[in-house]
Motif scaffolding. Structure first.
Motif, PDB file in Angstrom:
ATOM      1  N   GLY A  39       7.298  -9.050  -1.233  1.00  0.00           N
ATOM      2  CA  GLY A  39       6.575  -7.892  -0.290  1.00  0.00           C
ATOM      3  C   GLY A  39       5.670  -7.717  -0.030  1.00  0.00           C
ATOM      4  N   ASP A  40       4.727  -7.620   0.658  1.00  0.00           N
ATOM      5  CA  ASP A  40       3.578  -7.667   1.744  1.00  0.00           C
ATOM      6  C   ASP A  40       2.626  -6.278   1.024  1.00  0.00           C
ATOM      7  N   ALA A  41       1.833  -6.525   0.030  1.00  0.00           N
ATOM      8  CA  ALA A  41       1.274  -4.656  -0.509  1.00  0.00           C
ATOM      9  C   ALA A  41       0.659  -4.020   0.621  1.00  0.00           C
ATOM     10  N   GLU A  42      -0.188  -4.882   1.387  1.00  0.00           N
ATOM     11  CA  GLU A  42      -1.050  -4.504   2.228  1.00  0.00           C
ATOM     12  C   GLU A  42       0.104  -3.148   2.915  1.00  0.00           C
ATOM     13  N   LYS A  43       1.468  -3.631   3.747  1.00  0.00           N
ATOM     14  CA  LYS A  43       2.713  -2.572   4.752  1.00  0.00           C
ATOM     15  C   LYS A  43       2.474  -1.719   3.814  1.00  0.00           C
ATOM     16  N   GLY A  44       3.505  -2.091   2.168  1.00  0.00           N
ATOM     17  CA  GLY A  44       3.352  -1.050   1.128  1.00  0.00           C
ATOM     18  C   GLY A  44       2.250  -0.055   1.098  1.00  0.00           C
ATOM     19  N   GLU A  45       1.253  -0.132   0.770  1.00  0.00           N
ATOM     20  CA  GLU A  45       0.275   0.869   0.935  1.00  0.00           C
ATOM     21  C   GLU A  45       0.409   1.990   1.941  1.00  0.00           C
ATOM     22  N   LYS A  46       0.457   1.538   3.466  1.00  0.00           N
ATOM     23  CA  LYS A  46       1.341   1.724   4.104  1.00  0.00           C
ATOM     24  C   LYS A  46       2.739   3.165   4.017  1.00  0.00           C
ATOM     25  N   THR A  47       3.115   2.240   3.856  1.00  0.00           N
ATOM     26  CA  THR A  47       4.612   3.223   3.431  1.00  0.00           C
ATOM     27  C   THR A  47       4.672   4.297   2.426  1.00  0.00           C
ATOM     28  N   PHE A  48       3.695   3.682   1.372  1.00  0.00           N
ATOM     29  CA  PHE A  48       3.334   4.250  -0.001  1.00  0.00           C
ATOM     30  C   PHE A  48       3.007   5.887   0.384  1.00  0.00           C
ATOM     31  N   ARG A  49       2.282   6.054   1.470  1.00  0.00           N
ATOM     32  CA  ARG A  49       2.075   7.361   1.889  1.00  0.00           C
ATOM     33  C   ARG A  49       2.747   8.286   1.867  1.00  0.00           C
ATOM     34  N   LYS A  50       4.206   8.364   1.962  1.00  0.00           N
ATOM     35  CA  LYS A  50       5.312   8.717   2.178  1.00  0.00           C
ATOM     36  C   LYS A  50       5.707   9.162   0.711  1.00  0.00           C
ATOM     37  N   CYS A  51       4.924   8.707  -0.223  1.00  0.00           N
ATOM     38  CA  CYS A  51       5.388   9.144  -1.808  1.00  0.00           C
ATOM     39  C   CYS A  51       4.180   9.880  -2.149  1.00  0.00           C
ATOM     40  N   MET A  52       3.429  10.217  -1.768  1.00  0.00           N
ATOM     41  CA  MET A  52       1.028  10.179  -1.612  1.00  0.00           C
ATOM     42  C   MET A  52       1.779  11.452  -2.312  1.00  0.00           C
ATOM     43  N   ALA A  53       2.538  12.253  -2.424  1.00  0.00           N
ATOM     44  CA  ALA A  53       2.568  14.263  -2.307  1.00  0.00           C
ATOM     45  C   ALA A  53       3.441  14.203  -3.394  1.00  0.00           C
ATOM     46  N   CYS A  54       3.626  13.139  -3.594  1.00  0.00           N
ATOM     47  CA  CYS A  54       4.857  13.504  -5.266  1.00  0.00           C
ATOM     48  C   CYS A  54       3.934  12.435  -6.321  1.00  0.00           C
ATOM     49  N   HIS A  55       3.114  11.372  -6.342  1.00  0.00           N
ATOM     50  CA  HIS A  55       3.273  10.230  -7.244  1.00  0.00           C
ATOM     51  C   HIS A  55       1.402   9.939  -6.390  1.00  0.00           C
ATOM     52  N   ALA A  56       0.992   9.272  -7.681  1.00  0.00           N
ATOM     53  CA  ALA A  56      -0.371   8.668  -7.840  1.00  0.00           C
ATOM     54  C   ALA A  56      -0.831   7.464  -8.272  1.00  0.00           C
ATOM     55  N   VAL A  57      -1.368   7.004  -7.313  1.00  0.00           N
ATOM     56  CA  VAL A  57      -1.854   5.675  -7.997  1.00  0.00           C
ATOM     57  C   VAL A  57      -3.432   5.569  -8.381  1.00  0.00           C
ATOM     58  N   GLY A  58      -4.245   4.177  -9.143  1.00  0.00           N
ATOM     59  CA  GLY A  58      -5.322   4.334  -9.050  1.00  0.00           C
ATOM     60  C   GLY A  58      -5.737   4.655  -9.854  1.00  0.00           C
ATOM     61  N   GLU A  59      -7.308   4.185 -10.192  1.00  0.00           N
ATOM     62  CA  GLU A  59      -7.789   4.565 -11.422  1.00  0.00           C
ATOM     63  C   GLU A  59      -7.733   6.037 -11.542  1.00  0.00           C
ATOM     64  N   ASP A  60      -7.696   6.793 -11.469  1.00  0.00           N
ATOM     65  CA  ASP A  60      -7.554   8.560 -11.053  1.00  0.00           C
ATOM     66  C   ASP A  60      -6.641   8.855 -11.392  1.00  0.00           C
ATOM     67  N   ALA A  61      -5.355   8.699 -11.562  1.00  0.00           N
ATOM     68  CA  ALA A  61      -4.118   9.121 -10.900  1.00  0.00           C
ATOM     69  C   ALA A  61      -4.121   9.956 -12.099  1.00  0.00           C
ATOM     70  N   LYS A  62      -3.371  10.806 -11.320  1.00  0.00           N
ATOM     71  CA  LYS A  62      -2.681  12.158 -11.888  1.00  0.00           C
ATOM     72  C   LYS A  62      -1.363  12.297 -12.273  1.00  0.00           C
ATOM     73  N   ASN A  63      -0.594  12.578 -12.857  1.00  0.00           N
ATOM     74  CA  ASN A  63       0.669  13.295 -12.759  1.00  0.00           C
ATOM     75  C   ASN A  63       0.748  14.236 -11.759  1.00  0.00           C
ATOM     76  N   LYS A  64       1.607  14.340 -10.963  1.00  0.00           N
ATOM     77  CA  LYS A  64       2.286  15.731  -9.775  1.00  0.00           C
ATOM     78  C   LYS A  64       3.315  15.888 -10.106  1.00  0.00           C
ATOM     79  N   VAL A  65       3.656  16.275  -9.131  1.00  0.00           N
ATOM     80  CA  VAL A  65       5.457  16.778  -9.287  1.00  0.00           C
ATOM     81  C   VAL A  65       6.151  15.515 -10.017  1.00  0.00           C
ATOM     82  N   GLY A  66       5.503  14.347  -9.252  1.00  0.00           N
ATOM     83  CA  GLY A  66       6.373  13.314 -10.092  1.00  0.00           C
ATOM     84  C   GLY A  66       4.995  12.259 -10.975  1.00  0.00           C
ATOM     85  N   PRO A  67       5.752  10.912 -11.722  1.00  0.00           N
ATOM     86  CA  PRO A  67       4.438  10.474 -12.831  1.00  0.00           C
ATOM     87  C   PRO A  67       3.716   9.710 -12.076  1.00  0.00           C
ATOM     88  N   VAL A  68       3.032   9.482 -12.496  1.00  0.00           N
ATOM     89  CA  VAL A  68       1.913   8.436 -11.889  1.00  0.00           C
ATOM     90  C   VAL A  68       2.248   6.998 -11.650  1.00  0.00           C
TER      91      VAL A  68
END
Length: 135
Positions: free
Chosen positions: A30-59
């Motif tokens: 896949g294309d990671a840049e496009k994936g970053e945009k699509t991942f916005r759908k996931c951000m309510a429940c999941h986090a990524v990155g250096e300071d990511a914390k568990n939310k409704v879903g895991p890091v």
């Protein structure tokens, strides 16, 4: 006493699976840049990155190649832990299957997301997630 031994054995097996799975290299299409945009759908429940914390879903740092159900501090559903005990590893293929329709891939999962129907979107999100290694 027996439950403690079973829990300890499962923890050791999952830890071993975590280390073994992370040592694999996978073909990411896949294309990671496009994936970053699509991942916005996931951000309510999941986090990524250096300071990511568990939310409704895991890091999701280090998810590609990781054994299922091992993110510290997250309470997974029993059905997901059953799959983890069977040896589920989040490869690009298993992630794609799960992301297409989570409730079909793991019956009884706590993940309420309907899924990503387009293969290209799934591939792109997986490519994006692959850019985040375990800390």
């Amino acid at each position: 006493m027996t439950l403690k031994l079973i829990s300890a054995a499962l923890l050791v097996a999952l830890s071993a699976g975590y280390a073994a799975a992370e040592s694999h290299e996978f073909e990411i299409t896949g294309d990671a840049e496009k994936g970053e945009k699509t991942f916005r759908k996931c951000m309510a429940c999941h986090a990524v990155g250096e300071d990511a914390k568990n939310k409704v879903g895991p890091v999701l740092n280090g998810i590609v190649g990781r054994a299922a159900g091992v993110e510290a501090g997250f309470s997974y559903s029993a059905p997901l832990m059953d799959k983890a005990a069977e040896g589920l590893v989040w490869t690009p293929d298993t992630l794609a299957q799960f992301l297409e329709k989570p409730r079909d891939f793991i019956k009884g999962t706590k993940m309420s997301f309907a899924g990503l129907r387009k293969e290209a979107e799934r591939d792109d999100v997986i490519a994006y997630l692959a850019t985040f290694k375990s800390e």
